[in-house]
Design an enzyme around this catalytic site. Structure first.
Site, PDB file in Angstrom:
ATOM      1  N   GLU A 199     -28.624  14.920  16.147  1.00  0.00           N
ATOM      2  CA  GLU A 199     -29.552  15.946  16.660  1.00  0.00           C
ATOM      3  C   GLU A 199     -30.800  15.296  17.254  1.00  0.00           C
ATOM      4  OE1 GLU A 199     -29.615  18.391  13.097  1.00  0.00           O
ATOM      5  OE2 GLU A 199     -27.489  18.769  13.454  1.00  0.00           O
TER       6      GLU A 199
ATOM      7  N   GLY B 285     -21.810  20.720  11.133  1.00  0.00           N
ATOM      8  CA  GLY B 285     -22.176  22.129  11.079  1.00  0.00           C
ATOM      9  C   GLY B 285     -21.118  23.058  11.656  1.00  0.00           C
TER      10      GLY B 285
ATOM     11  N   GLY C 288     -25.272  18.157   5.309  1.00  0.00           N
ATOM     12  CA  GLY C 288     -26.220  19.161   5.774  1.00  0.00           C
ATOM     13  C   GLY C 288     -26.074  20.438   4.958  1.00  0.00           C
ATOM     14  N   GLY C 289     -25.307  21.378   5.489  1.00  0.00           N
ATOM     15  CA  GLY C 289     -25.181  22.725   4.905  1.00  0.00           C
ATOM     16  C   GLY C 289     -24.943  22.757   3.401  1.00  0.00           C
TER      17      GLY C 289
ATOM     18  N   GLU D  72     -20.989  10.110  11.586  1.00  0.00           N
ATOM     19  CA  GLU D  72     -20.928  11.570  11.664  1.00  0.00           C
ATOM     20  C   GLU D  72     -20.374  12.000  13.020  1.00  0.00           C
ATOM     21  OE1 GLU D  72     -24.060  13.503   8.910  1.00  0.00           O
ATOM     22  OE2 GLU D  72     -25.084  12.865  10.714  1.00  0.00           O
TER      23      GLU D  72
ATOM     24  N   SER E 266     -19.637  18.485   7.863  1.00  0.00           N
ATOM     25  CA  SER E 266     -18.981  19.547   7.084  1.00  0.00           C
ATOM     26  C   SER E 266     -18.399  19.059   5.753  1.00  0.00           C
ATOM     27  CB  SER E 266     -17.909  20.250   7.923  1.00  0.00           C
ATOM     28  OG  SER E 266     -18.509  20.847   9.064  1.00  0.00           O
TER      29      SER E 266
ATOM     30  N   ASN F 220     -29.270  16.167   3.900  1.00  0.00           N
ATOM     31  CA  ASN F 220     -30.147  16.280   5.073  1.00  0.00           C
ATOM     32  C   ASN F 220     -30.447  17.765   5.228  1.00  0.00           C
ATOM     33  OD1 ASN F 220     -31.357  16.337   7.569  1.00  0.00           O
ATOM     34  ND2 ASN F 220     -29.516  15.769   8.726  1.00  0.00           N
ATOM     35  N   TRP F 221     -31.651  18.141   4.816  1.00  0.00           N
ATOM     36  CA  TRP F 221     -31.992  19.566   4.818  1.00  0.00           C
ATOM     37  C   TRP F 221     -32.380  20.093   6.199  1.00  0.00           C
ATOM     38  CZ3 TRP F 221     -35.256  20.218  -0.357  1.00  0.00           C
ATOM     39  CH2 TRP F 221     -34.364  20.245  -1.439  1.00  0.00           C
ATOM     40  N   LYS F 222     -32.514  19.194   7.161  1.00  0.00           N
ATOM     41  CA  LYS F 222     -32.894  19.593   8.531  1.00  0.00           C
ATOM     42  C   LYS F 222     -34.123  20.516   8.468  1.00  0.00           C
ATOM     43  CE  LYS F 222     -28.145  18.810   9.788  1.00  0.00           C
ATOM     44  NZ  LYS F 222     -27.017  19.073  10.658  1.00  0.00           N
TER      45      LYS F 222
ATOM     46  N   HIS G 151     -29.958  10.324  13.837  1.00  0.00           N
ATOM     47  CA  HIS G 151     -29.077  11.484  13.638  1.00  0.00           C
ATOM     48  C   HIS G 151     -28.722  12.064  15.009  1.00  0.00           C
ATOM     49  CE1 HIS G 151     -27.702  15.488  12.634  1.00  0.00           C
ATOM     50  NE2 HIS G 151     -27.439  15.009  11.430  1.00  0.00           N
TER      51      HIS G 151
HETATM   52  P1  PGA Z   1     -23.204  19.396   7.955  1.00  0.00           P
HETATM   53  O1  PGA Z   1     -24.345  18.401   8.555  1.00  0.00           O
HETATM   54  O2  PGA Z   1     -22.859  18.858   6.589  1.00  0.00           O
HETATM   55  O3  PGA Z   1     -23.872  20.729   7.883  1.00  0.00           O
HETATM   56  O4  PGA Z   1     -22.062  19.351   8.872  1.00  0.00           O
HETATM   57  C1  PGA Z   1     -24.239  17.017   8.391  1.00  0.00           C
HETATM   58  C2  PGA Z   1     -25.395  16.331   9.073  1.00  0.00           C
HETATM   59  O5  PGA Z   1     -25.809  16.766  10.163  1.00  0.00           O
HETATM   60  O6  PGA Z   1     -25.938  15.323   8.572  1.00  0.00           O
END
Ligand code: PGA
Length: 248
Positions: free
Chosen positions: A95, A171, A231-232, A165, A210, A9-11, A93
């Site tokens: 967010e 993050g 994500g990251g 999640e 994470s 997930n590149w956001k 998600h």
């Molecule tokens: P993260 O993000 O791996 O940076 O914690 C995961 C996500 O939000 O899908």
């Protein structure tokens, strides 16, 4: 057996230049197998579809509208995603739930619409730190899933993937321990078996929060963890490749 997936997930990250170098490195890694998916910013879906054609990557969206066409400024609809060649969409998600106020009923409508267009849905759920400390994790996660999948029939286990999640792990560098994650995954498996008795055991449940090359193996060792939403650590091709290899 549920399939394993690694979904990046590149956001709101990655320039076109970043994407090109990612694809060059990913191609050189020669990963031909596995379910390795990326959700870039919507503006980059088309170029990622083109640049990843010769690879095993599949491309999807980070969100989708519950509406078909019309006056919905800024939204993207399922049919246009499908027309473009997108394979899947994330729905719910954390967010989107918190920053964009997406409710359970809106997420239910989005899921229905995406499935109607034959997009695979990755349905996200997860509790806050406060909810975990109040021992409400299972209740919250079950409510999110039951409400989000209300009146949704699935024909096959591949149509919908659940991503658990915990919000406090996204993050932050704080991963749920494999045991913490594993026990929530097991309770999600039980719920999926109640909701979809014929296919619940075959559906994939991803962990997110994470995830990185140093913790993926321990997470995947848990019975009901069938891959990760990342994500990251999905932004750099080198670490994404390591995660894909771990999930093979
Ligand atoms: P993260 O993000 O791996 O940076 O914690 C995961 C996500 O939000 O899908």
């Amino acid at each position: 057996m549920p399939k394993n997936y690694i979904v990046g997930n590149w956001k709101m990250n990655q320039s076109l230049e970043d994407i090109n170098s990612f694809i060059t490195i990913f191609s050189e890694s020669n990963i031909k197998d596995g379910n390795n998916w990326i959700a870039p910013q919507s503006i980059h879906i088309n170029s990622l579809l083109n640049s990843s054609k010769e690879t095993s990557l599949k491309v999807g969206s980070q969100t989708v509208s519950e509406n078909d066409f019309g006056a919905f400024t800024g939204e993207i609809n399922s049919s246009s995603l499908k027309e473009l060649g997108a394979h899947f969409t994330l729905v719910g998600h954390s967010e989107r739930r918190t920053l964009f106020n997406e409710t359970d009923s809106a997420l239910n409508a989005k899921t229905k619409k995406a499935l109607d267009e034959n997009l695979i849905v990755i349905f996200c759920c997860g509790e806050t730190l406060e909810q975990r400390e109040e021992n409400k994790t299972e209740k919250i996660v079950h409510e999110q899933i039951s409400n989000g999948l209300k009146e949704i029939n699935l024909k096959s286990a591949d149509q919908l993937i659940v991503a658990y999640e915990p919000i406090w792990a996204i993050g932050t560098g704080k991963t749920a321990s494999p045991e913490q994650a594993g026990s929530v995954h097991q309770s999600i498996r039980n719920l999926l078996n109640e909701l979809y008795p014929n296919i619940g055991n075959e559906m994939s449940i991803l962990y997110g929060g994470s995830v990185k090359p140093s913790n993926i193996n321990d997470l995947l060792a848990q019975t009901d963890i069938n891959g990760a939403l990342v994500g990251g650590a999905s932004l750099k091709a080198e670490s994404f490749v390591e995660l894909c290899k771990a999930a093979l």
